[in-house]
Motif scaffolding. Structure first.
Motif, mmCIF file in Angstrom:
data_model
loop_
_atom_site.group_PDB
_atom_site.id
_atom_site.type_symbol
_atom_site.label_atom_id
_atom_site.label_comp_id
_atom_site.label_asym_id
_atom_site.label_seq_id
_atom_site.Cartn_x
_atom_site.Cartn_y
_atom_site.Cartn_z
ATOM 1 N N TRP A 158 58.801 147.747 12.555
ATOM 2 C CA TRP A 158 58.712 146.316 12.280
ATOM 3 C C TRP A 158 58.996 146.018 10.813
ATOM 4 N N ARG B 249 47.897 141.781 22.179
ATOM 5 C CA ARG B 249 47.779 140.460 22.809
ATOM 6 C C ARG B 249 48.348 139.383 21.876
ATOM 7 N N GLY B 250 49.348 138.659 22.368
ATOM 8 C CA GLY B 250 49.956 137.591 21.587
ATOM 9 C C GLY B 250 50.821 138.059 20.437
ATOM 10 N N ARG C 245 53.763 139.658 12.698
ATOM 11 C CA ARG C 245 53.484 140.488 13.869
ATOM 12 C C ARG C 245 52.563 141.651 13.485
ATOM 13 N N ARG D 50 53.838 140.376 20.669
ATOM 14 C CA ARG D 50 55.255 140.637 20.913
ATOM 15 C C ARG D 50 56.121 139.391 20.745
ATOM 16 N N GLU D 51 55.567 138.209 21.020
ATOM 17 C CA GLU D 51 56.384 136.994 20.936
ATOM 18 C C GLU D 51 56.483 136.434 19.518
ATOM 19 N N ILE D 52 55.807 137.044 18.545
ATOM 20 C CA ILE D 52 55.874 136.579 17.159
ATOM 21 C C ILE D 52 57.192 137.031 16.550
ATOM 22 N N ALA D 53 57.996 136.080 16.072
ATOM 23 C CA ALA D 53 59.325 136.407 15.560
ATOM 24 C C ALA D 53 59.278 137.092 14.199
ATOM 25 N N ARG E 154 49.027 140.276 12.728
ATOM 26 C CA ARG E 154 48.284 139.951 13.940
ATOM 27 C C ARG E 154 47.814 141.219 14.652
#
Length: 205
Positions: free
Chosen positions: A139, A72-73, A83, A75-78, A86
């Motif tokens: 990642w 949650r929240g 990432r 995938r959009e973290i650059a 989180r």
């Protein structure tokens, strides 16, 4: 619209998941599942061929719950390192600490119980942990390509360390239910990840 049969199936899976998480697979009998759901043996076997078949359904349900909470929240973290941080935070604070499965990690519990036992259940648990470690590793590789990771970092070693840290915290939390342990682990993981970043360059003079 959910049919009556599908609703019954989901109730059986939910009850089995709680039992497997609390008692373990071997210590949970079909009779325990019947008692928890009030369903007949014929009704149970109308949905599942065996206890192992029911376990696989419980595993799939757990993966669905876990993914919804852990990513949650995320995938959009650059920033790949943020990432990862989180993801670990969500796993410990929301999935484990949030009592999604009664404060027990189904995956870790099953890994401990089934370790060394040949068969599809053990293989599925191990492949799940390897896939999670592989995602974290990808990642870290992204962070390396983007220049936000110090040179010479072993991506696989760090990813495996993070998975081990999560599982260790999950086991200790299940034993004592102390949320400080989860928060301490989150903080230490963040410190570890920040230490993997390149040293800041000299300030312009």
């Amino acid at each position: 619209m959910t049919t009556k049969g599908e609703k019954t199936r989901q109730e059986i899976v939910g009850a089995a998941l709680q039992l497997f998480s609390r008692r373990g697979y071997s210590s949970t009998s079909v009779a325990d599942v019947l008692a928890a759901t009030g369903i007949t043996k014929g009704g149970l076997y109308g949905h599942f061929r065996s206890k192992e078949d029911l376990w696989h359904a419980a595993y799939a349900r757990t993966v669905h719950v876990w993914r919804a909470l852990v990513f949650r929240g995320v995938r959009e973290i650059a920033d790949p390192l943020e990432r990862i941080a989180r993801t670990v935070e969500n796993d410990l604070r929301d999935y484990i600490g949030g009592e999604a499965l009664g404060g027990r990690c189904f995956f870790f519990s099953m890994l401990v119980e089934l370790a060394g036992q040949p068969g599809p259940m053990c293989d599925r648990i191990l492949s799940g942990f390897r896939a999670f470690s592989g995602l974290l590793q990808s990642w870290l590789e992204e962070a390396d390509r983007g220049g936000v990771l110090r040179p010479g970092i072993d991506h696989r070693e760090v990813a495996d360390f993070l998975v081990t840290s999560i599982n260790g915290a999950a086991a200790l939390y299940a034993a004592g239910r102390d949320p400080r342990l989860l928060e301490d682990t989150i903080r230490q993981v963040r410190l570890h990840l920040e230490a993997l970043r390149p040293a800041p360059g000299p300030s312009p003079g």
